[in-house]
Design a protein around this motif. Structure first.
Motif, PDB file in Angstrom:
ATOM      1  N   ILE A   1       0.823  -1.066  -0.066  1.00 33.35           N
ATOM      2  CA  ILE A   1      -0.026   0.075   0.006  1.00 33.35           C
ATOM      3  C   ILE A   1       0.880   1.226   0.230  1.00 33.35           C
ATOM      4  CG2 ILE A   1      -1.767   1.513   1.470  1.00 33.35           C
ATOM      5  CD1 ILE A   1      -2.714  -1.539   2.280  1.00 33.35           C
ATOM      6  N   TYR A   2       1.935   1.245   0.913  1.00 33.71           N
ATOM      7  CA  TYR A   2       2.704   2.547   1.062  1.00 33.71           C
ATOM      8  C   TYR A   2       3.903   2.532  -0.125  1.00 33.71           C
ATOM      9  CZ  TYR A   2      -0.220   3.151   4.934  1.00 33.71           C
ATOM     10  OH  TYR A   2      -1.289   3.170   5.821  1.00 33.71           O
ATOM     11  N   ARG A   3       4.414   1.539  -0.390  1.00 38.29           N
ATOM     12  CA  ARG A   3       5.477   1.653  -1.374  1.00 38.29           C
ATOM     13  C   ARG A   3       6.304   2.555  -1.230  1.00 38.29           C
ATOM     14  NH1 ARG A   3       3.501  -1.072  -6.437  1.00 38.29           N
ATOM     15  NH2 ARG A   3       1.599  -1.908  -5.920  1.00 38.29           N
ATOM     16  N   GLN A   4       6.535   3.587  -1.785  1.00 38.47           N
ATOM     17  CA  GLN A   4       7.614   4.602  -1.945  1.00 38.47           C
ATOM     18  C   GLN A   4       7.431   5.677  -0.415  1.00 38.47           C
ATOM     19  OE1 GLN A   4       9.309   3.755  -4.115  1.00 38.47           O
ATOM     20  NE2 GLN A   4       9.078   4.865  -5.764  1.00 38.47           N
ATOM     21  N   ASN A   5       6.207   5.563   0.047  1.00 37.90           N
ATOM     22  CA  ASN A   5       6.296   6.274   1.417  1.00 37.90           C
ATOM     23  C   ASN A   5       6.308   5.213   2.934  1.00 37.90           C
ATOM     24  OD1 ASN A   5       5.442   8.466   0.040  1.00 37.90           O
ATOM     25  ND2 ASN A   5       3.153   7.981   0.128  1.00 37.90           N
ATOM     26  N   LEU A   6       6.787   4.179   2.494  1.00 39.81           N
ATOM     27  CA  LEU A   6       6.838   3.122   3.867  1.00 39.81           C
ATOM     28  C   LEU A   6       7.718   3.637   4.789  1.00 39.81           C
ATOM     29  CD1 LEU A   6       6.030   0.358   4.706  1.00 39.81           C
ATOM     30  CD2 LEU A   6       8.104  -0.510   3.679  1.00 39.81           C
ATOM     31  N   SER A   7       8.687   4.037   4.462  1.00 39.18           N
ATOM     32  CA  SER A   7       9.460   4.643   5.690  1.00 39.18           C
ATOM     33  C   SER A   7       9.114   5.479   6.379  1.00 39.18           C
ATOM     34  CB  SER A   7      11.092   4.791   4.894  1.00 39.18           C
ATOM     35  OG  SER A   7      11.765   3.910   4.154  1.00 39.18           O
ATOM     36  N   SER A   8       8.558   6.550   5.628  1.00 37.44           N
ATOM     37  CA  SER A   8       8.200   7.748   6.407  1.00 37.44           C
ATOM     38  C   SER A   8       6.951   7.327   7.135  1.00 37.44           C
ATOM     39  CB  SER A   8       7.855   8.960   5.568  1.00 37.44           C
ATOM     40  OG  SER A   8       6.625   8.639   4.505  1.00 37.44           O
ATOM     41  N   LYS A   9       6.193   6.376   6.515  1.00 35.33           N
ATOM     42  CA  LYS A   9       4.929   5.793   7.353  1.00 35.33           C
ATOM     43  C   LYS A   9       5.334   5.277   8.925  1.00 35.33           C
ATOM     44  CE  LYS A   9       0.574   6.066   7.369  1.00 35.33           C
ATOM     45  NZ  LYS A   9       0.093   7.618   7.347  1.00 35.33           N
ATOM     46  N   ILE A  10       6.332   4.317   8.542  1.00 38.84           N
ATOM     47  CA  ILE A  10       7.011   3.483   9.795  1.00 38.84           C
ATOM     48  C   ILE A  10       7.442   4.657  10.748  1.00 38.84           C
ATOM     49  CG2 ILE A  10       8.718   1.881  10.663  1.00 38.84           C
ATOM     50  CD1 ILE A  10       8.228   0.439   7.971  1.00 38.84           C
ATOM     51  N   ALA A  11       8.194   5.529  10.293  1.00 38.39           N
ATOM     52  CA  ALA A  11       8.669   6.539  11.109  1.00 38.39           C
ATOM     53  C   ALA A  11       7.455   7.495  12.107  1.00 38.39           C
ATOM     54  CB  ALA A  11       9.537   7.784  10.319  1.00 38.39           C
ATOM     55  N   GLU A  12       6.435   7.426  11.390  1.00 41.90           N
ATOM     56  CA  GLU A  12       5.415   8.041  12.230  1.00 41.90           C
ATOM     57  C   GLU A  12       4.904   7.310  13.422  1.00 41.90           C
ATOM     58  OE1 GLU A  12       1.626   8.511   9.844  1.00 41.90           O
ATOM     59  OE2 GLU A  12       2.914   9.561   8.312  1.00 41.90           O
ATOM     60  N   PHE A  13       5.100   6.010  13.476  1.00 49.06           N
ATOM     61  CA  PHE A  13       4.693   5.301  14.539  1.00 49.06           C
ATOM     62  C   PHE A  13       5.933   5.062  15.372  1.00 49.06           C
ATOM     63  CE2 PHE A  13       1.164   5.018  11.918  1.00 49.06           C
ATOM     64  CZ  PHE A  13       0.131   4.897  12.368  1.00 49.06           C
ATOM     65  N   ILE A  14       6.921   5.627  15.321  1.00 49.89           N
ATOM     66  CA  ILE A  14       8.074   5.264  16.177  1.00 49.89           C
ATOM     67  C   ILE A  14       8.288   6.461  17.138  1.00 49.89           C
ATOM     68  CG2 ILE A  14      10.562   4.979  16.560  1.00 49.89           C
ATOM     69  CD1 ILE A  14      10.447   3.440  14.106  1.00 49.89           C
ATOM     70  N   PRO A  15       7.862   6.160  18.324  1.00 45.29           N
ATOM     71  CA  PRO A  15       7.934   7.470  19.493  1.00 45.29           C
ATOM     72  C   PRO A  15       9.289   8.115  19.370  1.00 45.29           C
ATOM     73  CG  PRO A  15       7.246   5.386  20.667  1.00 45.29           C
ATOM     74  CD  PRO A  15       7.541   5.130  19.188  1.00 45.29           C
ATOM     75  N   GLU A  16       9.366   9.481  19.697  1.00 44.00           N
ATOM     76  CA  GLU A  16      10.330  10.344  19.609  1.00 44.00           C
ATOM     77  C   GLU A  16      11.379   9.605  20.729  1.00 44.00           C
ATOM     78  OE1 GLU A  16      12.377  12.438  17.570  1.00 44.00           O
ATOM     79  OE2 GLU A  16      10.141  12.757  17.250  1.00 44.00           O
ATOM     80  N   ASP A  17      10.960   9.261  21.851  1.00 44.98           N
ATOM     81  CA  ASP A  17      11.876   8.772  22.963  1.00 44.98           C
ATOM     82  C   ASP A  17      12.397   7.313  22.652  1.00 44.98           C
ATOM     83  OD1 ASP A  17       9.551   7.574  23.559  1.00 44.98           O
ATOM     84  OD2 ASP A  17       9.365   8.368  25.475  1.00 44.98           O
ATOM     85  N   CYS A  18      12.133   6.769  21.594  1.00 46.22           N
ATOM     86  CA  CYS A  18      12.364   5.315  21.433  1.00 46.22           C
ATOM     87  C   CYS A  18      13.938   5.180  21.374  1.00 46.22           C
ATOM     88  CB  CYS A  18      11.807   4.959  20.041  1.00 46.22           C
ATOM     89  SG  CYS A  18      12.399   3.247  19.631  1.00 46.22           S
ATOM     90  N   ASP A  19      14.368   4.298  22.235  1.00 42.23           N
ATOM     91  CA  ASP A  19      15.980   4.368  22.173  1.00 42.23           C
ATOM     92  C   ASP A  19      16.733   3.450  20.913  1.00 42.23           C
ATOM     93  OD1 ASP A  19      16.555   5.508  24.900  1.00 42.23           O
ATOM     94  OD2 ASP A  19      15.180   4.013  25.521  1.00 42.23           O
ATOM     95  N   LEU A  20      15.903   2.438  20.640  1.00 36.76           N
ATOM     96  CA  LEU A  20      16.578   1.666  19.803  1.00 36.76           C
ATOM     97  C   LEU A  20      15.373   0.950  18.615  1.00 36.76           C
ATOM     98  CD1 LEU A  20      19.300   0.017  19.113  1.00 36.76           C
ATOM     99  CD2 LEU A  20      18.488  -1.769  20.642  1.00 36.76           C
ATOM    100  N   ILE A  21      15.807   0.727  17.514  1.00 37.99           N
ATOM    101  CA  ILE A  21      15.001   0.092  16.579  1.00 37.99           C
ATOM    102  C   ILE A  21      15.514  -1.194  16.144  1.00 37.99           C
ATOM    103  CG2 ILE A  21      13.924   0.380  14.285  1.00 37.99           C
ATOM    104  CD1 ILE A  21      14.202   3.667  14.763  1.00 37.99           C
ATOM    105  N   VAL A  22      14.851  -2.202  16.174  1.00 37.60           N
ATOM    106  CA  VAL A  22      15.366  -3.488  16.170  1.00 37.60           C
ATOM    107  C   VAL A  22      14.787  -4.016  14.901  1.00 37.60           C
ATOM    108  CG1 VAL A  22      15.974  -5.943  17.272  1.00 37.60           C
ATOM    109  CG2 VAL A  22      15.836  -3.996  18.447  1.00 37.60           C
TER     110      VAL A  22
END
Ligand code: GRF
Length: 196
Positions: A60-81
């Protein structure tokens, strides 16, 4: 306490290992979100234990996938696994979370990494090369696929009659403790961002 976002595309057994290490209080962390790029068993594992999940479907998101995912990562997240996450994250995403993204890869990088080297293909490449050892690598994610600094590796033997499936299972068994041990190194703030 470390705040983790875990990204998955498949079975999620590495995610399960993190969940269990947290439950057993061996890992002092909390999973703030699990994000999948496709419907998969991994996201179901998260739902089963009430971790907030988000499906950012790559179709669905194709080219926008990364920015869509970034929207759901809280600002204070320490580590993305990235725990079996198969989509490629773009430059903006990697720069925004620079030094805070790690991936687990089922070979001894720099051997048998890069585009297309996922799943059984990586294990078949080890067998085709006649390597006598393999293993897993946890590394920082940079724009070069599987090319970021390696943080921790664990080796296993390749046995004479191994199939790619045999090797995959042997490597998976060492992936879980290796991933947990790597996450623990991030208790130390200086490890974060030190991806040069
Ligand atoms: C693991 O072999 C991992 O190294 C690779 O993808 C696989 C994911 O397995 N990146 P699972 O989804 O954690 O079971």
């Amino acid at each position: 306490m470390l705040k983790l976002a875990v990204l998955v595309s498949g079975g999620g057994s590495n995610l399960q290992a993190i969940i269990e290490a947290i439950n057993q209080q061996s890992l002092f962390a909390t999973i703030v979100t699990v994000i999948a790029d496709r419907p998969c068993y991994g996201i179901e594992r998260a739902k089963a234990v009430n971790i907030p999940t988000y499906l950012a479907d790559r179709k669905i998101y194709r080219q926008n996938l990364s920015s869509k995912i970034a929207e759901f990562i809280p600002e204070d997240c320490d580590l993305i696994v990235l725990a079996g996450f198969l989509s490629i994250l773009n430059q903006n995403f990697i720069q925004r979370f620079n030094g805070k993204i790690i991936n687990i890869h089922p070979s001894l990088l720099p051997k048998h990494g890069g585009a297309g080297m996922w799943g059984l293909k990586a294990h078949q490449a080890v067998l085709d090369a006649g390597d006598t050892e393999s293993g897993c690598s946890v590394h920082f994610v940079t724009e070069e696929i599987d090319g970021g600094k390696v943080i921790l590796q664990t080796k296993v033997d390749v046995l004479p009659n191994d199939t790619a499936n045999d090797l995959q299972q042997r490597v998976l068994n060492v992936e879980y403790p290796t991933l947990i041990a790597t996450i623990k190194t991030f208790y130390n703030e200086n490890v974060r961002f030190n991806n040069e």
